[in-house]
Enzyme design. Structure first.
Site, mmCIF file in Angstrom:
data_model
loop_
_atom_site.group_PDB
_atom_site.id
_atom_site.type_symbol
_atom_site.label_atom_id
_atom_site.label_comp_id
_atom_site.label_asym_id
_atom_site.label_seq_id
_atom_site.Cartn_x
_atom_site.Cartn_y
_atom_site.Cartn_z
ATOM 1 N N ASP C 49 -52.162 -2.436 23.637
ATOM 2 C CA ASP C 49 -51.495 -1.363 24.371
ATOM 3 C C ASP C 49 -50.210 -1.867 25.022
ATOM 4 O OD1 ASP C 49 -51.541 1.385 25.028
ATOM 5 O OD2 ASP C 49 -52.060 0.882 27.098
ATOM 6 N N CYS C 140 -49.661 11.163 22.473
ATOM 7 C CA CYS C 140 -49.997 10.052 23.356
ATOM 8 C C CYS C 140 -49.963 10.510 24.812
ATOM 9 C CB CYS C 140 -49.045 8.886 23.144
ATOM 10 S SG CYS C 140 -49.365 7.554 24.304
ATOM 11 N N GLU C 213 -53.356 7.923 16.504
ATOM 12 C CA GLU C 213 -54.089 7.616 17.743
ATOM 13 C C GLU C 213 -55.541 7.279 17.418
ATOM 14 O OE1 GLU C 213 -53.577 7.119 20.865
ATOM 15 O OE2 GLU C 213 -51.652 8.028 21.394
#
Lengths: 222, 222, 222, 222
Positions: C49, C140, C213
């Site tokens: 991330d 997102c 995702e």
């Protein structure tokens, strides 16, 4: 004499561009028609036009990079190929005949009017999408078509130049580019695109590029 | 058998790419060589490769947009033109013969391995400069050349595919692209480019694209 | 429980994205909710991330570069500033507490699922316009909002993470981004934008980013 | 009085830019120093400068999009944020006090000299890499610093303008931007960057942008 019919977007954008007439009937253009344009002005134009063509080709390459369909890519690739493998070598030969050596061409200092125009077009393409880019490219492609069609058969000292843009090949290219633009618009925005807010932005792109064409003639004018 | 000599940058980048062997000697490639690759896997590959070629062509268009010299523009324009006017129509015909209709091709869902690779290359070009783009493009162009050269003459079920990349035309293209890259590097960074910090970034671009090639074969593998 | 109301475009795009549920109710997310997600998986996620956030910040910078109005630029600049001056330093501290040193973070190898997602978003922005970019960024921003809102108050081992996205600040950000998107769409395409062909392309951008995702969670999942 | 020391690249590029003196000692600048610049010229400048600042901010956003390191992103994000959230609102207020309403500002027609400059900078960034972009941005940031440092304390009618750029905050910004550029260059090209072919291209970017600054003053001059 009216402009040729290069499609729907062309008609709409041209009618909304305040300086379309100033561009396509510029004293420089009239000098090409009558043959009274001084040679020095024409050579100044040719040298700057070489630099222009480099960036113009890059802009057509960007059309291909930003295309969605194979047909769009093929059209842009064909134009780019013709520009880099036919037009530019031809331009170099014409300049050489006119006494501008390839080295002189390469070292031409790009004047501000040229920078303004070419970077405006490329930046429109990078910051916007393919439609912004096509709207900014259209005045050059189609304006030279309109000028060539009007001046065709004028003869005189600049008959070669006139024939290049007034001739059938270039006129066909203009029809093809006009159709590419119309198809690209409908494909993305639908048949009612002219009523969307986006249409105003695109017309402004065309109008600004038209204004910068006037600046380009001004720069070279005697 | 060693890889063909496609120039200096290729040799440096390949030797620094941990997965070069994994890419060029992937089981999928061995299946092409022996002819034991299942037809279904080959068809899966062909359909994804069509989507790949679209973005790969767009990346070559971006090379032309980012070029500095007429020679660079001409090389990129020629590659783009060959891709869009020869390779892709050929690909469509080969797929049609294999039972994948043009409509099916067009509606191929782009798998993640394909997305990762093509967008990595394009984004390298947009965010970096022409050298980043060429380094990211090189593993595909030159790796297929290395594979083709190694597999040439294997015959078998996939002889056509092998001949495409092992044949003289494609090998010449690889030599040309290798030379384009070497010239582009020297022109911007000088003969000592391999010792600059920039060289590590470019090698990393090549290595990442090589890794993504492995992912592409994995995706199609049986 | 239904998703929060982040505006019109969000509702339309989410309903057209086949994997929205798979993304926002992924087993990884359920593991965060119940606290049963293994620590190793969470750390793997945190490291990737971090790399994601770098490219995500670059994408928000690109929104500002592609904006037309001062308001759009200000919104994008504020988001970019918060990401680079607050979120990323915070992320570095959280990782450090979790035993991932800044050096380890910096040398994280970006996995293919991460590459695919971030480069897809950035390339959408470069090749398209600001709307393509916003549609690709939306899953997102708004998906984490939807997840945070649903998980809020779950407590457990990952309560901090949940609170970050379920808390008022982040929820307000989602409302603001939703409004930014709706305004940007109407400003360019008019109130009837959802019926234009362009709407399908934008919905596809959202759907693809949503799919990526899912791949991101899959990558980190135990 | 010599220019302030904003780092190594600044010194090299400035010394290679034929029009640096013409830019930083332009009659418009002298008019600001003596206070004899007509108000109308200053207002013309302010209105065009508003349009300039929009594109200049977009260019700083692009720096962030093209950055490699978190430090580069943070520097660019901070500049962008200051521009959009402090400078531009301030500019709007100053113009309002000077009688240019926000609506008038928004509808300012961007003159060719402005178009040429801003699009040159943005296009340099899109077509090149972050170094091209920084070299094209430097003359504005650092030239205003050099002018401000020289004019500081001149007093008179334009003392506010002078103080903005001659004051400590702006001078610090120039030192920071100079350091950002030096670090970015060394990081990519090593300590010997000034001897690479690339250095000539970057110096040419700086020189062209300097030339376009002269055009900007010319445009507003009485």
């Amino acid at each position: 004499m009216t402009d040729p019919d290069y499609g729907r977007a062309f008609a709409i954008w041209r009618d909304a561009a305040p300086q379309w007439q100033a561009y396509t009937h510029h004293p420089f253009v009239e000098g090409l028609r009558t043959g009274q344009l001084p040679r020095a002005a024409f050579l100044r134009y040719l040298a700057q036009d070489y630099v222009f063509l480099i960036h113009f080709s890059r802009a057509w390459a960007l059309v291909a990079a930003k295309a969605d369909t194979l047909a769009e890519m093929q059209a842009a690739a064909a134009t780019l190929h013709a520009l880099t493998h036919v037009e530019m070598p031809l331009h170099i030969r014409i300049c050489a005949q006119a006494g501008i050596t390839p080295d002189a061409l390469e070292s031409t200092e790009e004047v501000a009017a040229n920078l303004a125009y070419t970077r405006y077009v490329l930046e429109a393409g990078y910051s916007g999408d393919i439609l912004d880019l096509l709207a900014a490219l259209a005045p050059c492609v189609l304006g030279y078509g309109a000028i060539g069609a009007r001046l065709a058969g004028s003869g005189g000292r600049y008959a070669d130049w006139i024939e290049t843009y007034g001739g059938q090949d270039y006129q066909q290219l203009c029809h093809d580019v006009g159709a590419l633009i119309d198809t690209a618009l409908e494909r993305r925005l639908g048949p009612g695109w002219a009523d969307l807010p986006r249409a105003a932005t695109l017309a402004a792109r065309f109008a600004t590029a038209t204004r910068l064409e006037v600046g380009f003639w001004d720069m070279a004018a005697p």
